[in-house]
Design an enzyme around this catalytic site. Structure first.
Site, mmCIF file in Angstrom:
data_model
loop_
_atom_site.group_PDB
_atom_site.id
_atom_site.type_symbol
_atom_site.label_atom_id
_atom_site.label_comp_id
_atom_site.label_asym_id
_atom_site.label_seq_id
_atom_site.Cartn_x
_atom_site.Cartn_y
_atom_site.Cartn_z
ATOM 1 N N HIS A 171 -3.695 -17.582 -4.902
ATOM 2 C CA HIS A 171 -4.553 -16.806 -3.992
ATOM 3 C C HIS A 171 -5.800 -17.575 -3.563
ATOM 4 C CE1 HIS A 171 -6.188 -16.642 -7.953
ATOM 5 N NE2 HIS A 171 -7.307 -16.125 -7.489
ATOM 6 N N ASP A 172 -5.985 -18.792 -4.064
ATOM 7 C CA ASP A 172 -7.186 -19.581 -3.749
ATOM 8 C C ASP A 172 -6.903 -20.765 -2.843
ATOM 9 O OD1 ASP A 172 -8.921 -18.046 -5.313
ATOM 10 O OD2 ASP A 172 -8.529 -19.225 -7.110
ATOM 11 N N ASP A 212 -1.712 -1.294 -3.850
ATOM 12 C CA ASP A 212 -2.052 -0.550 -5.067
ATOM 13 C C ASP A 212 -0.937 -0.703 -6.111
ATOM 14 O OD1 ASP A 212 -0.080 1.364 -4.062
ATOM 15 O OD2 ASP A 212 -1.675 2.007 -2.695
ATOM 16 N N ASP A 242 -4.402 3.644 2.666
ATOM 17 C CA ASP A 242 -5.801 3.228 2.898
ATOM 18 C C ASP A 242 -5.879 1.757 3.317
ATOM 19 O OD1 ASP A 242 -5.182 1.933 0.566
ATOM 20 O OD2 ASP A 242 -6.871 2.714 -0.595
ATOM 21 N N ASP A 291 -5.148 -11.094 -15.621
ATOM 22 C CA ASP A 291 -6.231 -12.006 -15.301
ATOM 23 C C ASP A 291 -7.443 -11.582 -16.149
ATOM 24 O OD1 ASP A 291 -7.698 -13.930 -13.697
ATOM 25 O OD2 ASP A 291 -6.277 -13.462 -12.090
ATOM 26 N N GLU A 309 -7.524 -21.278 -16.341
ATOM 27 C CA GLU A 309 -7.642 -21.905 -15.034
ATOM 28 C C GLU A 309 -8.517 -23.145 -15.173
ATOM 29 O OE1 GLU A 309 -10.321 -20.215 -12.317
ATOM 30 O OE2 GLU A 309 -9.170 -20.795 -10.550
ATOM 31 N N ASP A 354 0.848 -1.197 0.000
ATOM 32 C CA ASP A 354 0.000 0.000 0.000
ATOM 33 C C ASP A 354 0.879 1.241 0.000
ATOM 34 O OD1 ASP A 354 -1.996 1.898 0.398
ATOM 35 O OD2 ASP A 354 -2.011 1.598 2.578
ATOM 36 N N ASP A 406 -9.729 -16.821 -16.213
ATOM 37 C CA ASP A 406 -10.352 -17.263 -14.969
ATOM 38 C C ASP A 406 -11.570 -18.157 -15.221
ATOM 39 O OD1 ASP A 406 -10.665 -16.670 -11.959
ATOM 40 O OD2 ASP A 406 -12.644 -16.196 -12.745
#
Ligand code: GLC
Length: 569
Positions: free
Chosen positions: A321-322, A30, A26, A99, A254, A22, A200
């Protein structure tokens, strides 16, 4: 000059921007954060980045619910930031893979907003609708919505279909206009210079729009029942012919159907569909098990390697990430074994045939979290699973310990940059909790430690670049029935390397194939490296290895790559 396409030897690093860095204060990562860290990314020796979705999104599923395919999510920055990121990557010789989330859009995408307005809206057929006067639609499974894959929409008295969350309506690929839109979106990003797409949930885009009754479906058989219908192959060929053939870029989808034959069909060059598959069988095999069986895991690697050899092309990964953190799932994240086991798993990833993917933080050996309540969880899948378990009257302590091991949030905690507050990820409250072990596991500490997981990872990327046999060579499993040793020989023409890993907490004996007796280690996770990543000049203390006889000893989680005594190029 290699005649292989570049993407085969790509070493891909996956960045989940929300949790990377970041810079705006926030609590959310980013694009500027990635730009600021580009020298670190390049220092890893990776050659391509796969960026999780950065498009505008209500973030019901962290960006996998896209509301504008041609923009940048406000929280992540601007298109100018994106362009700067792409230029910065290319300047460092790193490709960028986007993605592409087009099995579904967000319900806040303009197409769906229009589609739901009236039954004769020009966007109506962009999605799958079932008029309520026909009765209840035939049951469909949803990965994220416990109430099922159809949601009723009052405005037009109809149900819409969603295989994921109810805010992720599935696009209707039978409609040629939808396919034109997607191809245009692809051209938009390719014209900017991106180098490929990770598509995806793509195996789900084919649907029988007569909506027949289908066998009862759960997460366990959804791919077999819904995945890779015949028309998906046609859609992919259309994309290849009309879009991808005009750029030096690649596609990986995927999921890969249910069988090796599906994967061959998708990725064999003659069929002109995809460039590589990213199948789930290995990730699923070790999923939801306290302790998986290494013999079975090795058999799967062998099955996929042999099934695709000379026909298609595979992706090699253990984390994304899954899924939970690889060192917690396949290795041993205790203080005693974390470092060696993380290095061991990275050795597998960087020495196997296929295009290799490393998920952010795995180059540090980041681990799962251990949260005592549902509060810190952010993932809609975890929160919905918790709700369902509560309604079912499950033992909630047990359920929480299940989430601690298997939730997707394990992989989504922020990258641990330093021992400063919030691991140097943000100056604000992070959108998801930082793993408290950041005080000891972080980039700054690992840069300073020549024996860190990070330095070892760099040795491995250097090794893979120096030895094409690791990318393209044949794979011959050694000791397939051994429950602790994972070993194989990689061979390409005259070149041959032996990879031997001990996936256990015990010291074990491993056979040394004749060719490697008297050979030398190129990388050893027990060697005391000097932080130098150049493989040939690396002065490593390998005194623990005796390679003079037909067997040698591997310490717990020890992983070595050996060269024969008479190395050929
Ligand atoms: C893919 C993504 C996952 C997402 C889902 C729905 O599996 O990897 O993160 O939730 O598709 O888009």
């Amino acid at each position: 000059m290699s005649t292989h396409p570049w993407y085969k030897s790509a070493i891909i690093y996956q960045i989940y921007p929300r949790s990377f860095q970041d810079t705006t204060g926030d609590g959310i990562g980013d694009l500027r954060g990635i730009i600021n860290r580009l020298d670190y990314v390049a220092s890893l020796g990776i050659t391509a980045v796969w960026l999780n979705p950065v498009y505008p999104s209500p973030n019901d599923d962290n960006g996998y619910d896209v509301s504008d395919y041609r923009g940048i999510m406000l929280e992540f920055g601007t298109m100018a930031d994106f362009d700067e990121l792409l230029t910065g990557l290319h300047a460092r010789g790193i490709k960028l893979v986007m993605d592409l989330v087009v099995n579904h859009s967000s319900d806040e995408h303009r197409w769906f907003q229009e589609s739901r307005k009236s039954r004769d809206n020009e966007y109506r057929d962009y999605y799958h609708w079932w008029p309520a006067e026909k009765g209840t639609p035939p049951a469909r499974f949803s990965y994220f919505d416990p109430t099922g894959g159809w949601t009723y929409d009052e405005t037009t008295n109809a149900y819409y279909l969603h295989y994921f969350g109810h805010k992720q309506p599935d696009l209707n690929w039978q409609n040629p206009k939808v396919r034109e839109e997607v191809k245009d979106v692809m051209r938009f990003w390719l014209d900017k210079g991106v180098d490929g797409f990770r598509m995806d949930a793509f195996q789900f885009v084919g649907k029988d729009t007569t909506y027949p009754e289908l066998p009862p479906t759960t997460a366990a058989n959804a791919v077999a029942v819904y995945g890779l219908r015949p028309e998906v192959h046609g859609y992919l060929r259309e994309i290849k012919r009309e879009v991808m053939d005009h750029y030096d870029a690649f596609t990986v989808a995927e999921g890969a159907g249910s069988t090796i034959q599906d994967a061959v069909d998708l990725s064999s060059p003659e069929r002109e569909e995809l460039n590589m598959v990213y199948h789930f069988e290995i990730a699923d095999y070790a999923a939801k098990k306290e302790r998986f069986d290494l013999i079975g895991l090795k058999a799967l690697f062998t099955k996929w390697d042999q099934g695709l050899a000379g026909k298609g092309w595979d992706s090699i990964y253990l984390g994304n990430h899954d899924v939970p953190r690889m060192v917690s799932k396949y290795g041993n994240d205790s203080p005693e074994h974390r470092v060696a086991s993380a290095k061991c798993l990275n050795t597998l990833l960087l020495t196997m045939r296929g295009t290799t993917f490393t998920y952010q933080g795995d180059e540090l050996g980041m681990t799962n979290v251990d949260w005592p309540t549902i509060e810190p969880y952010r993932d809609l899948q975890a929160r919905n699973q918790y709700k369902t378990a509560l309604e079912r009257g499950d033992d909630m302590n047990e359920h929480l310990s299940f989430l601690n091991k298997f939730s997707r949030d394990n992989a989504r905690t922020p990258v641990q940059w330093s021992d400063k507050s919030n691991a140097g990820f943000t100056t604000a409250e992070p959108w998801i909790g930082v793993n408290p072990n950041y005080r000891s596991i972080n980039v700054v500490a690992q840069e300073a430690d020549p024996n860190s997981v990070l330095h070892h990872f760099r040795q491995l990327t250097a090794l893979r670049k120096a030895y094409p046999v690791l990318v393209h060579g044949g794979y011959e499993p050694i000791l397939p029935e051994d429950g602790r040793i994972f070993a194989y020989v990689r061979t390409l023409d005259e070149a041959s390397l032996f990879v031997a890993m001990n996936w256990s907490e015990e010291t074990v004996d491993c056979v040394l194939p004749e060719l490697f007796v008297g050979g030398r280690p190129l990388v050893d996770n027990y060697g005391s490296a000097n932080g130098e990543e150049d493989i040939d000049s690396n002065e490593v203390n390998y005194s623990s290895l005796n390679l003079q006889t037909s067997s040698f000893c591997l310490s717990p989680w020890q992983a070595v790559v050996l060269q024969s005594s008479t190395p050929k190029p």
